[in-house]
Motif scaffolding. Structure first.
Motif, PDB file in Angstrom:
ATOM      1  N   ARG A  85      66.915 176.115  49.034  1.00 51.92           N
ATOM      2  CA  ARG A  85      68.368 176.321  49.038  1.00 51.92           C
ATOM      3  C   ARG A  85      68.754 177.572  49.816  1.00 51.92           C
ATOM      4  N   SER A  86      67.965 178.621  49.680  1.00 48.02           N
ATOM      5  CA  SER A  86      68.247 179.850  50.437  1.00 48.02           C
ATOM      6  C   SER A  86      68.117 179.611  51.938  1.00 48.02           C
ATOM      7  N   ALA A  87      67.065 178.854  52.330  1.00 53.96           N
ATOM      8  CA  ALA A  87      66.867 178.552  53.748  1.00 53.96           C
ATOM      9  C   ALA A  87      68.003 177.692  54.289  1.00 53.96           C
ATOM     10  N   MET A  88      68.513 176.776  53.486  1.00 53.81           N
ATOM     11  CA  MET A  88      69.671 175.974  53.897  1.00 53.81           C
ATOM     12  C   MET A  88      70.899 176.846  54.078  1.00 53.81           C
ATOM     13  N   ASP A  89      71.123 177.753  53.140  1.00 53.61           N
ATOM     14  CA  ASP A  89      72.288 178.634  53.218  1.00 53.61           C
ATOM     15  C   ASP A  89      72.236 179.528  54.455  1.00 53.61           C
ATOM     16  N   ARG A  90      71.033 179.900  54.863  1.00 54.44           N
ATOM     17  CA  ARG A  90      70.892 180.725  56.067  1.00 54.44           C
ATOM     18  C   ARG A  90      70.990 179.896  57.337  1.00 54.44           C
ATOM     19  N   GLY A  91      70.906 178.586  57.205  1.00 59.10           N
ATOM     20  CA  GLY A  91      70.928 177.717  58.376  1.00 59.10           C
ATOM     21  C   GLY A  91      69.570 177.538  59.019  1.00 59.10           C
ATOM     22  N   ASP A  92      68.493 177.954  58.311  1.00 58.69           N
ATOM     23  CA  ASP A  92      67.142 177.832  58.868  1.00 58.69           C
ATOM     24  C   ASP A  92      66.638 176.388  58.842  1.00 58.69           C
ATOM     25  N   ILE A  93      67.103 175.618  57.866  1.00 56.06           N
ATOM     26  CA  ILE A  93      66.710 174.215  57.758  1.00 56.06           C
ATOM     27  C   ILE A  93      67.958 173.375  57.507  1.00 56.06           C
ATOM     28  N   PRO A  94      67.926 172.091  57.894  1.00 56.58           N
ATOM     29  CA  PRO A  94      69.097 171.239  57.675  1.00 56.58           C
ATOM     30  C   PRO A  94      69.310 170.983  56.194  1.00 56.58           C
ATOM     31  N   ARG A  95      70.490 170.521  55.846  1.00 55.51           N
ATOM     32  CA  ARG A  95      70.793 170.255  54.444  1.00 55.51           C
ATOM     33  C   ARG A  95      70.326 168.853  54.045  1.00 55.51           C
ATOM     34  N   PHE A  96      69.753 168.788  52.854  1.00 58.85           N
ATOM     35  CA  PHE A  96      69.319 167.527  52.262  1.00 58.85           C
ATOM     36  C   PHE A  96      69.249 167.757  50.761  1.00 58.85           C
ATOM     37  N   ASP A  97      68.796 166.764  50.014  1.00 64.94           N
ATOM     38  CA  ASP A  97      68.691 166.912  48.560  1.00 64.94           C
ATOM     39  C   ASP A  97      67.491 167.809  48.248  1.00 64.94           C
ATOM     40  N   ALA A  98      67.772 169.078  48.008  1.00 60.00           N
ATOM     41  CA  ALA A  98      66.705 170.066  47.812  1.00 60.00           C
ATOM     42  C   ALA A  98      65.903 169.793  46.544  1.00 60.00           C
ATOM     43  N   ASP A  99      66.547 169.251  45.534  1.00 52.65           N
ATOM     44  CA  ASP A  99      65.851 168.973  44.282  1.00 52.65           C
ATOM     45  C   ASP A  99      64.770 167.915  44.485  1.00 52.65           C
ATOM     46  N   TYR A 100      65.139 166.817  45.151  1.00 50.18           N
ATOM     47  CA  TYR A 100      64.149 165.791  45.468  1.00 50.18           C
ATOM     48  C   TYR A 100      63.033 166.352  46.351  1.00 50.18           C
ATOM     49  N   MET A 101      63.430 167.137  47.347  1.00 49.28           N
ATOM     50  CA  MET A 101      62.447 167.650  48.301  1.00 49.28           C
ATOM     51  C   MET A 101      61.457 168.599  47.626  1.00 49.28           C
ATOM     52  N   ALA A 102      61.939 169.449  46.733  1.00 48.33           N
ATOM     53  CA  ALA A 102      61.034 170.374  46.040  1.00 48.33           C
ATOM     54  C   ALA A 102      60.004 169.600  45.221  1.00 48.33           C
TER      55      ALA A 102
END
Length: 210
Positions: A150-167
């Motif tokens: 989620r932090s990486a998404m907020d910084r724009g380092d990675i695209p947005r997706f369902d972080a819960d599923y991905m983790a």
């Protein structure tokens, strides 16, 4: 006036010695347990096997752990804390998506190979370890991965997706690939890290463009 102060100093010194002895005894039991579980496996190992690896009285074990399961969990927790520090450090130092995914996976597989006893624990105790996947011992690492995603998404380092599923997917793959790698001789760190990295880079790219 000096006698009470002297007595207090002796008491403090005695307490300090007792605490050091307790810490040493616990560490001795944990090291013996790591060796026994690695050699015999969880199902075949018993408390007596662990105690025999130490110079402690059999009753001393139960001052620290009530049973075999509790010491097994403590062994895993000790290793889990170490590997979690490595993974968070790898992700924190990443500057690209490939580094975020790949460096953490490499750190995980390298940890398994470097820690001989943990490696052997993975080989002989895959079932009991899998059963703890939702437990705080291993679950804390999933929660930290979710936070880092989620932090990486907020910084724009990675695209947005369902972080819960991905983790959940990334942590589950790490565990299963670690078990598979531990079964190979010699263990293929490069292959396991490359496979996991390409798998999730491809998935993230597709999710990010959808």
């Amino acid at each position: 006036m000096t006698e009470p102060a002297l007595a207090e100093g002796v008491a403090v010194a005695g307490d300090g010695k007792r605490q050091r002895t307790k810490a040493q005894n616990r560490a001795t039991i944990l090291q013996a347990a790591r060796e026994v579980f690695a050699e015999l496996g969880y199902d075949a190992a018993g408390v007596r096997d662990i105690v025999r690896r130490t110079e402690l009285a059999s009753g001393t074990f139960y001052n620290y752990f009530p049973d075999k399961e509790s010491v097994f969990r403590a062994v895993l927790d000790e290793s889990a804390q170490d590997v979690r520090r490595r993974l968070r450090s790898a992700r924190a130092g990443a500057r690209t998506l490939a580094e975020f995914v790949g460096d953490a996976y490499r750190a995980w597989f390298e940890f398994l190979v470097e820690d001989r006893l943990m490696f052997e624990l993975m080989q002989r105790n895959a079932g009991p370890i899998r059963s703890l996947f939702g437990d705080p011992i291993l679950g804390a690492g999933v929660d930290e991965l979710l936070e880092d995603l989620r932090s990486a998404m907020d910084r724009g380092d990675i695209p947005r997706f369902d972080a819960d599923y991905m983790a959940g997917a990334m942590a589950g793959a790490a565990l299963e690939l670690g078990v598979r790698m531990a079964e190979r001789c010699p263990p293929d760190v490069d292959g396991a890290a490359a496979f996991a990295t390409e798998l999730f880079l491809g998935g993230i790219a597709r999710l990010g463009s959808s």
